[in-house]
Design a protein around this motif. Structure first.
Motif, PDB file in Angstrom:
ATOM      1  N   ILE A   1       0.982  -1.252   0.151  1.00  0.00           N
ATOM      2  CA  ILE A   1       0.001  -0.053   0.078  1.00  0.00           C
ATOM      3  C   ILE A   1       0.924   1.401   0.124  1.00  0.00           C
ATOM      4  O   ILE A   1       0.636   2.215  -0.722  1.00  0.00           O
ATOM      5  CB  ILE A   1      -0.929  -0.012   1.379  1.00  0.00           C
ATOM      6  N   ARG A   2       1.906   1.334   0.886  1.00  0.00           N
ATOM      7  CA  ARG A   2       2.747   2.511   1.065  1.00  0.00           C
ATOM      8  C   ARG A   2       3.324   2.513  -0.461  1.00  0.00           C
ATOM      9  O   ARG A   2       3.505   3.984  -0.702  1.00  0.00           O
ATOM     10  CB  ARG A   2       3.819   2.159   2.024  1.00  0.00           C
TER      11      ARG A   2
ATOM     12  N   LEU B   1       1.188  10.601  -3.623  1.00  0.00           N
ATOM     13  CA  LEU B   1       2.023  11.566  -3.280  1.00  0.00           C
ATOM     14  C   LEU B   1       2.260  12.862  -4.089  1.00  0.00           C
ATOM     15  O   LEU B   1       2.443  14.142  -3.864  1.00  0.00           O
ATOM     16  CB  LEU B   1       3.318  11.293  -2.530  1.00  0.00           C
ATOM     17  N   PRO B   2       2.657  12.500  -5.586  1.00  0.00           N
ATOM     18  CA  PRO B   2       2.895  13.558  -6.409  1.00  0.00           C
ATOM     19  C   PRO B   2       1.605  14.574  -6.484  1.00  0.00           C
ATOM     20  O   PRO B   2       1.772  15.858  -6.776  1.00  0.00           O
ATOM     21  CB  PRO B   2       3.185  12.607  -7.630  1.00  0.00           C
ATOM     22  N   GLU B   3       0.526  13.927  -6.311  1.00  0.00           N
ATOM     23  CA  GLU B   3      -0.802  14.922  -6.318  1.00  0.00           C
ATOM     24  C   GLU B   3      -1.030  15.765  -5.251  1.00  0.00           C
ATOM     25  O   GLU B   3      -1.647  16.715  -5.272  1.00  0.00           O
ATOM     26  CB  GLU B   3      -1.977  13.987  -6.457  1.00  0.00           C
ATOM     27  N   LEU B   4       0.038  15.529  -4.161  1.00  0.00           N
ATOM     28  CA  LEU B   4      -0.111  16.206  -3.003  1.00  0.00           C
ATOM     29  C   LEU B   4       1.136  17.386  -2.756  1.00  0.00           C
ATOM     30  O   LEU B   4       1.054  17.908  -1.610  1.00  0.00           O
ATOM     31  CB  LEU B   4      -0.339  15.378  -1.728  1.00  0.00           C
ATOM     32  N   THR B   5       1.890  17.637  -3.763  1.00  0.00           N
ATOM     33  CA  THR B   5       2.931  18.402  -3.686  1.00  0.00           C
ATOM     34  C   THR B   5       2.512  19.835  -3.310  1.00  0.00           C
ATOM     35  O   THR B   5       1.388  20.206  -3.823  1.00  0.00           O
ATOM     36  CB  THR B   5       3.687  18.277  -4.991  1.00  0.00           C
TER      37      THR B   5
ATOM     38  N   GLU C   1      -3.244  18.473   7.512  1.00  0.00           N
ATOM     39  CA  GLU C   1      -3.425  18.502   8.933  1.00  0.00           C
ATOM     40  C   GLU C   1      -4.038  17.173   9.228  1.00  0.00           C
ATOM     41  O   GLU C   1      -3.554  16.928  10.394  1.00  0.00           O
ATOM     42  CB  GLU C   1      -4.362  19.696   9.467  1.00  0.00           C
ATOM     43  N   ALA C   2      -4.899  16.517   8.444  1.00  0.00           N
ATOM     44  CA  ALA C   2      -5.352  15.264   9.046  1.00  0.00           C
ATOM     45  C   ALA C   2      -5.714  14.486   7.876  1.00  0.00           C
ATOM     46  O   ALA C   2      -6.038  15.163   6.815  1.00  0.00           O
ATOM     47  CB  ALA C   2      -6.731  15.561   9.972  1.00  0.00           C
ATOM     48  N   VAL C   3      -5.874  13.022   8.067  1.00  0.00           N
ATOM     49  CA  VAL C   3      -6.188  12.208   7.168  1.00  0.00           C
ATOM     50  C   VAL C   3      -7.516  11.197   7.757  1.00  0.00           C
ATOM     51  O   VAL C   3      -7.111  10.742   8.711  1.00  0.00           O
ATOM     52  CB  VAL C   3      -5.141  11.332   6.650  1.00  0.00           C
ATOM     53  N   HIS C   4      -8.440  11.289   6.966  1.00  0.00           N
ATOM     54  CA  HIS C   4      -9.602  10.517   7.280  1.00  0.00           C
ATOM     55  C   HIS C   4      -9.748   9.625   6.470  1.00  0.00           C
ATOM     56  O   HIS C   4     -10.284   9.537   5.287  1.00  0.00           O
ATOM     57  CB  HIS C   4     -11.102  11.289   7.575  1.00  0.00           C
TER      58      HIS C   4
ATOM     59  N   ILE D   1       0.001   4.891   5.579  1.00  0.00           N
ATOM     60  CA  ILE D   1      -0.092   6.388   5.219  1.00  0.00           C
ATOM     61  C   ILE D   1       0.771   7.129   5.977  1.00  0.00           C
ATOM     62  O   ILE D   1       1.487   8.104   5.653  1.00  0.00           O
ATOM     63  CB  ILE D   1      -1.657   6.759   5.578  1.00  0.00           C
ATOM     64  N   ALA D   2       0.854   6.942   7.212  1.00  0.00           N
ATOM     65  CA  ALA D   2       1.757   7.631   8.263  1.00  0.00           C
ATOM     66  C   ALA D   2       3.405   7.665   7.803  1.00  0.00           C
ATOM     67  O   ALA D   2       3.999   8.608   8.054  1.00  0.00           O
ATOM     68  CB  ALA D   2       1.691   6.852   9.732  1.00  0.00           C
ATOM     69  N   ASP D   3       3.634   6.535   6.991  1.00  0.00           N
ATOM     70  CA  ASP D   3       4.937   6.726   6.551  1.00  0.00           C
ATOM     71  C   ASP D   3       5.265   7.567   5.606  1.00  0.00           C
ATOM     72  O   ASP D   3       6.479   7.836   5.392  1.00  0.00           O
ATOM     73  CB  ASP D   3       5.281   5.131   5.937  1.00  0.00           C
ATOM     74  N   LEU D   4       4.126   8.071   5.056  1.00  0.00           N
ATOM     75  CA  LEU D   4       4.342   9.055   3.814  1.00  0.00           C
ATOM     76  C   LEU D   4       3.882  10.423   4.255  1.00  0.00           C
ATOM     77  O   LEU D   4       4.458  11.502   3.852  1.00  0.00           O
ATOM     78  CB  LEU D   4       3.533   8.586   2.685  1.00  0.00           C
ATOM     79  N   ILE D   5       2.920  10.639   5.023  1.00  0.00           N
ATOM     80  CA  ILE D   5       2.186  11.752   5.426  1.00  0.00           C
ATOM     81  C   ILE D   5       2.238  12.059   6.807  1.00  0.00           C
ATOM     82  O   ILE D   5       1.474  11.426   7.592  1.00  0.00           O
ATOM     83  CB  ILE D   5       0.691  11.831   4.915  1.00  0.00           C
ATOM     84  N   PRO D   6       2.928  13.187   7.198  1.00  0.00           N
ATOM     85  CA  PRO D   6       3.056  13.446   8.528  1.00  0.00           C
ATOM     86  C   PRO D   6       1.781  14.142   9.244  1.00  0.00           C
ATOM     87  O   PRO D   6       1.905  15.495   9.030  1.00  0.00           O
ATOM     88  CB  PRO D   6       4.371  14.407   8.783  1.00  0.00           C
TER      89      PRO D   6
END
Length: 277
Positions: free
Chosen positions: A41-42, A50-54, A59-62, A81-86
């Protein structure tokens, strides 16, 4: 800014939202932790999401996903998800996401009919009763995977008209043995079987096909919805199968005295409204 995900077994719809407004939508393949690992998944999210979120400050992921009802399975998705998005990451079941998207803070019977199937009674805050879907082998009545399974079974066992079987083989470009090989020896047979839903929809004018779908939906109502307080609460549906076969679904419900309030292809608009305001 909040990142919201509606994850089925076939695909995951993502959106960036803020103050009740949907800003951007993205799609990745299904992230069901019963079928995929944290690493798998990661890696996909790293390449496709990730490229779409540059340049965004999340602040939060649901994340609401198929296969995420149990904490140990939800943790697989959360850590990927946490491995990629703080960010503050919350993972819940796709059923909870459907309930929030359909009803907000009101009670009701929330149902999913997509690749898989599920249902619950939602009290306006949480799921208080759930008849589990059990997957396409043991349950999931009315789902895309089960409709596909029943179609293939009926065709290959001679219970469907020959011309439908011939059209199915032509559509798939497979022999009967090739279909069995695809179901039993290849990964993700649920997606393969659910992928037959457009073929089923195209042939709904055939009495045998209509009967197959109608009976599958009545099975879903008997084994799921009728175990809740359906006399006093409406039920609403999320999912591609419910949406594209809505006429037949309404007819099956009416035959059992069940009232359907809403049928939506996705809970995303409701999730954006209720989670970001």
């Amino acid at each position: 800014m909040i990142l919201i995900a509606d994850g089925g077994s076939t695909k995951v719809d993502w959106c960036l939202a803020e103050h009740g407004t949907l800003l951007k939508r993205m799609t990745t393949t299904g992230a069901n932790p019963y079928f995929r690992t944290r690493e798998d998944i990661r890696e996909e999210l790293r390449q496709t999401l990730l490229p779409e979120l540059t340049g965004t400050n999340i602040e939060a992921v649901h994340f609401f996903g198929a296969g995420c009802a149990f904490p140990e399975k939800a943790e697989i998705v959360r850590t990927a998800i946490a491995d990629l998005i703080p960010a503050d990451i919350k993972v819940g079941s796709d059923l909870l996401g459907a309930a929030i998207g359909l009803f907000g803070h009101e009670p009701g019977i929330a149902c999913i009919l997509g690749t898989g199937a599920n249902s619950c009674f939602y009290d306006g805050e949480k799921i208080v009763k759930n008849v589990p879907g059990l997957g396409f082998i043991l349950g999931d009545e009315g789902s895309g995977a089960v409709l596909g399974k029943q179609l293939v079974s009926a065709c290959l066992s001679g219970r469907f008209p020959v011309h439908i079987k011939e059209r199915l083989l032509e559509h798939l470009q497979l022999t009967p043995s090739g279909i069995l090989d695809r179901v039993y020896k290849h990964p993700l047979p649920n997606r393969f079987l659910a992928g037959l839903a457009p073929f089923i929809k195209e042939h709904m004018h055939e009495p045998a096909m209509y009967e197959l779908v109608f009976n599958a939906f009545t099975d879903f109502f008997h084994k799921n919805v009728m175990q809740y307080e359906y006399h006093t609460h409406a039920c609403s549906f999320i999912g591609s199968v419910a949406y594209h076969f809505s006429d037949t679904l309404q007819q099956a419900a009416a035959s059992l005295g069940i009232r359907i309030e809403h049928i939506c292809p996705s809970p995303m608009e409701g999730l954006v409204m209720h989670l970001t305001q």
